[in-house]
Scaffold this motif. Structure first.
Motif, PDB file in Angstrom:
ATOM      1  N   LEU A 135     -84.910 -17.013   9.967  1.00 15.02           N
ATOM      2  CA  LEU A 135     -83.817 -17.934  10.266  1.00 15.02           C
ATOM      3  C   LEU A 135     -83.879 -18.351  11.727  1.00 15.02           C
ATOM      4  N   TYR A 136     -83.830 -19.669  11.951  1.00 12.73           N
ATOM      5  CA  TYR A 136     -83.802 -20.231  13.301  1.00 12.73           C
ATOM      6  C   TYR A 136     -82.548 -21.094  13.423  1.00 12.73           C
ATOM      7  N   VAL A 137     -81.756 -20.822  14.443  1.00 14.47           N
ATOM      8  CA  VAL A 137     -80.487 -21.527  14.621  1.00 14.47           C
ATOM      9  C   VAL A 137     -80.469 -22.181  15.992  1.00 14.47           C
ATOM     10  N   GLU A 138     -80.096 -23.447  16.012  1.00 15.75           N
ATOM     11  CA  GLU A 138     -79.958 -24.188  17.257  1.00 15.75           C
ATOM     12  C   GLU A 138     -78.551 -24.764  17.325  1.00 15.75           C
ATOM     13  N   GLY A 139     -77.761 -24.210  18.230  1.00 17.93           N
ATOM     14  CA  GLY A 139     -76.378 -24.646  18.354  1.00 17.93           C
ATOM     15  C   GLY A 139     -75.426 -23.684  17.679  1.00 17.93           C
ATOM     16  N   PRO A 140     -74.164 -23.721  18.034  1.00 17.50           N
ATOM     17  CA  PRO A 140     -73.178 -22.809  17.439  1.00 17.50           C
ATOM     18  C   PRO A 140     -72.850 -23.207  16.010  1.00 17.50           C
ATOM     19  N   LEU A 141     -72.632 -22.207  15.172  1.00 20.62           N
ATOM     20  CA  LEU A 141     -72.298 -22.453  13.780  1.00 20.62           C
ATOM     21  C   LEU A 141     -70.848 -22.133  13.448  1.00 20.62           C
ATOM     22  N   ASP A 142     -70.088 -21.709  14.441  1.00 22.93           N
ATOM     23  CA  ASP A 142     -68.687 -21.397  14.177  1.00 22.93           C
ATOM     24  C   ASP A 142     -67.867 -22.690  14.183  1.00 22.93           C
ATOM     25  N   GLY A 143     -66.783 -22.677  13.446  1.00 16.43           N
ATOM     26  CA  GLY A 143     -65.889 -23.820  13.402  1.00 16.43           C
ATOM     27  C   GLY A 143     -66.342 -24.957  12.506  1.00 16.43           C
TER      28      GLY A 143
ATOM     29  N   VAL B 233     -72.493 -20.508   6.080  1.00 20.61           N
ATOM     30  CA  VAL B 233     -73.642 -20.250   6.944  1.00 20.61           C
ATOM     31  C   VAL B 233     -73.600 -18.850   7.549  1.00 20.61           C
ATOM     32  N   GLY B 234     -72.411 -18.269   7.662  1.00 25.09           N
ATOM     33  CA  GLY B 234     -72.324 -16.904   8.179  1.00 25.09           C
ATOM     34  C   GLY B 234     -72.932 -15.872   7.254  1.00 25.09           C
ATOM     35  N   ASP B 235     -73.194 -16.244   6.017  1.00 23.32           N
ATOM     36  CA  ASP B 235     -73.767 -15.312   5.043  1.00 23.32           C
ATOM     37  C   ASP B 235     -75.263 -15.532   4.837  1.00 23.32           C
ATOM     38  N   LEU B 236     -75.876 -16.331   5.691  1.00 21.88           N
ATOM     39  CA  LEU B 236     -77.298 -16.599   5.515  1.00 21.88           C
ATOM     40  C   LEU B 236     -78.175 -15.381   5.829  1.00 21.88           C
ATOM     41  N   HIS B 237     -77.775 -14.587   6.813  1.00 25.13           N
ATOM     42  CA  HIS B 237     -78.589 -13.415   7.161  1.00 25.13           C
ATOM     43  C   HIS B 237     -78.757 -12.470   5.974  1.00 25.13           C
ATOM     44  N   PRO B 238     -77.681 -12.078   5.271  1.00 20.55           N
ATOM     45  CA  PRO B 238     -77.873 -11.229   4.088  1.00 20.55           C
ATOM     46  C   PRO B 238     -78.714 -11.912   3.003  1.00 20.55           C
ATOM     47  N   LEU B 239     -78.552 -13.231   2.850  1.00 20.06           N
ATOM     48  CA  LEU B 239     -79.326 -13.953   1.846  1.00 20.06           C
ATOM     49  C   LEU B 239     -80.812 -13.887   2.163  1.00 20.06           C
TER      50      LEU B 239
ATOM     51  N   LEU C 181     -81.541 -24.305  11.140  1.00 18.69           N
ATOM     52  CA  LEU C 181     -80.256 -24.984  11.204  1.00 18.69           C
ATOM     53  C   LEU C 181     -80.077 -25.535  12.619  1.00 18.69           C
ATOM     54  N   ARG C 182     -79.764 -26.799  12.696  1.00 21.00           N
ATOM     55  CA  ARG C 182     -79.527 -27.423  14.001  1.00 21.00           C
ATOM     56  C   ARG C 182     -78.217 -28.201  13.958  1.00 21.00           C
ATOM     57  N   ARG C 183     -77.351 -27.843  14.903  1.00 20.14           N
ATOM     58  CA  ARG C 183     -76.052 -28.488  14.937  1.00 20.14           C
ATOM     59  C   ARG C 183     -75.983 -29.449  16.114  1.00 20.14           C
ATOM     60  N   THR C 184     -75.529 -30.667  15.831  1.00 21.86           N
ATOM     61  CA  THR C 184     -75.251 -31.659  16.859  1.00 21.86           C
ATOM     62  C   THR C 184     -73.739 -31.922  16.837  1.00 21.86           C
ATOM     63  N   PRO C 185     -73.251 -32.732  17.747  1.00 16.63           N
ATOM     64  CA  PRO C 185     -71.797 -32.997  17.720  1.00 16.63           C
ATOM     65  C   PRO C 185     -71.304 -33.575  16.396  1.00 16.63           C
TER      66      PRO C 185
ATOM     67  N   ALA D 210     -78.836 -33.171   5.560  1.00 20.44           N
ATOM     68  CA  ALA D 210     -78.003 -33.535   6.711  1.00 20.44           C
ATOM     69  C   ALA D 210     -76.560 -33.598   6.238  1.00 20.44           C
ATOM     70  N   LEU D 211     -75.685 -32.865   6.906  1.00 19.61           N
ATOM     71  CA  LEU D 211     -74.276 -32.781   6.520  1.00 19.61           C
ATOM     72  C   LEU D 211     -73.417 -33.252   7.688  1.00 19.61           C
ATOM     73  N   PRO D 212     -72.556 -34.253   7.475  1.00 13.25           N
ATOM     74  CA  PRO D 212     -71.746 -34.784   8.580  1.00 13.25           C
ATOM     75  C   PRO D 212     -70.594 -33.857   8.945  1.00 13.25           C
ATOM     76  N   ILE D 213     -70.565 -33.428  10.190  1.00  6.25           N
ATOM     77  CA  ILE D 213     -69.491 -32.536  10.650  1.00  6.25           C
ATOM     78  C   ILE D 213     -68.234 -33.333  10.944  1.00  6.25           C
ATOM     79  N   ALA D 214     -68.403 -34.473  11.602  1.00  2.84           N
ATOM     80  CA  ALA D 214     -67.235 -35.264  11.972  1.00  2.84           C
ATOM     81  C   ALA D 214     -66.456 -35.698  10.750  1.00  2.84           C
ATOM     82  N   ALA D 215     -67.194 -36.113   9.695  1.00  7.04           N
ATOM     83  CA  ALA D 215     -66.498 -36.549   8.466  1.00  7.04           C
ATOM     84  C   ALA D 215     -65.761 -35.382   7.843  1.00  7.04           C
TER      85      ALA D 215
END
Length: 394
Positions: free
Chosen positions: A284-292, A264-270, A326-330, A384-389
């Motif tokens: 590009l619209y981002v909601e929530g942190p994408l690091d980690g 996801v860190g390479d989306l801006h150049p894309l 992109l929207r990140r939840t817990p 939808a991609l599970p972060i916890a998993a």
């Protein structure tokens, strides 16, 4: 596995066929009851029994290359021939008026299509010939004139066309399945190469940290504990990624060149490259942190956006913008790519091979992917991609 959209199309087609079948039954009943002597009711009763049995056969789902539907078709053909012989024995042939049972003819034609579409070839051929023979004899129930022979031959010709359509549908479906399998294999190989780069990165980090810990052990023992914690975490991530690679990679080309790891860190150049090519402008619209983010989640999200933008360029008609959200939840990372162009007719009818392969990739990390026309027009790709998993896997 059959998708929800494909199940919906199959259900709609079966509904249309069932409605047509019902109309032929009503027509048969109308013609039979219109006869004063009741002769045609005697002809129609066994015909409706055979037609009902045929409806039960073609209304089921069958696996490709099975023997069940050809065997059932042979049994149905025998029942139809017995009904013809029994009818002739009872009424001795009619006056070439009325109906021999249109519902039964329609039912046999539908069964013939199912046999050609799904049956095992070695059994489907004799089953198809048996159905055609039953169709040829059916009109003889109401007379032995030349007209009935012509009607029988006409039914056989229609049956041949129906069988040809079934064989053609079978061929095109098999070809598409092979193409989808190829795309999925390519996606798996690409995913495995990404994981290879990820493992190489972490193994290098483990080596560097282990060498550093050895030099600072005497000077600052506390920093050694921190370095060991980092080494343990990197080792756990690497082992998890290796286990996933063994599960995902099946028969991939080990000699293929390694692809650079993109997330996801390479989306801006894309998006900048997409906009610079002209036509639609990407935002590009981002909601929530994408690091980690777990590496497989990050790379899968990048692939979703890349494939969706590629489809905008290839299939959308006159798009002016493409929005990436992109929207990140817990527990989840949600990705949505929309455009305001007009979807091409082919795109609205079925998914492309790229999206099929991408769906395989997203499913491998425990997520889901959907694509289709937007409510306000354009085309929408949701993932939808599970972060916890992903974190548990690491």
């Amino acid at each position: 596995m059959i998708s929800g959209r494909k199940r919906g199309r199959l259900g709609y087609r079966r509904g249309v066929l069932l409605a047509g079948f019902g109309l032929t039954v009503l027509l048969d009943l109308f013609i039979a009851t219109a006869q004063a002597d009741g002769t045609y009711l005697v002809i129609l009763l066994p015909s409706l029994v055979v037609a009902g049995a045929g409806g039960l056969i073609w209304g089921r789902r069958y696996r490709q290359g099975g023997q069940l539907v050809p065997v059932l078709a042979i049994g149905l053909s025998i029942a139809s021939v017995v009904a013809t012989i029994g009818t002739l024995a009872l009424v001795g042939g009619g006056d070439t008026s009325g109906t021999w049972g249109l519902a039964e003819s329609v039912s046999l034609l539908l069964v013939l299509y199912v046999v050609a579409r799904y049956g095992r070839p070695v059994v489907a051929w004799p089953a198809g010939m048996a159905v055609l023979f039953a169709l040829l004899l059916e009109p003889q129930r109401i007379g032995f004139g030349i007209e009935m022979v012509v009607f029988g031959m006409l039914l056989v010709m229609i049956g041949g066309g129906v069988a040809a359509v079934g064989v053609w549908t079978r061929f095109t479906a098999g070809q598409r399945e092979r193409q989808i399998a190829t795309v999925r294999a390519e996606q798996r190989a690409e995913f495995a190469r990404d994981l290879h780069d990820f493992i190489a990165h972490h193994v290098t980090g483990i080596v560097v940290q282990a060498q550093g810990a050895r030099f600072i052990a005497e000077q600052d023992p506390q920093r050694v504990i921190t370095a060991l914690d980092q080494i343990e975490k990197a080792g756990a991530e690497t082992m998890s990624a290796m286990r996933r690679m063994v599960g995902v990679l099946r028969g991939a080309d080990a000699a293929a060149p390694l692809a650079p790891l993109a997330g996801v860190g390479d989306l801006h150049p894309l998006l900048e490259q997409f906009s610079a090519a002209g036509g639609a402008q990407a935002r590009l619209y981002v909601e929530g942190p994408l690091d980690g983010l777990p590496v497989d989640v990050s790379t899968s999200a990048y692939r979703v956006v890349m494939e969706a933008l590629t489809n905008v360029r290839r299939h959308a008609i006159a798009p002016t913008r493409a929005d990436v959200r992109l929207r990140r939840t817990p527990d989840w990372l949600f990705v949505r790519v929309t455009n305001d162009g007009t979807a091409a007719p082919r795109a609205t009818d079925r998914r492309g091979y790229g999206l099929d392969g991408l769906g395989e990739r997203v499913a491998s990390v425990g997520g889901w992917l959907r694509a289709g026309p937007g409510i306000n027009g354009g085309w929408v790709v949701d993932a939808a991609l599970p972060i916890a998993a992903g974190e548990e896997r690491q």
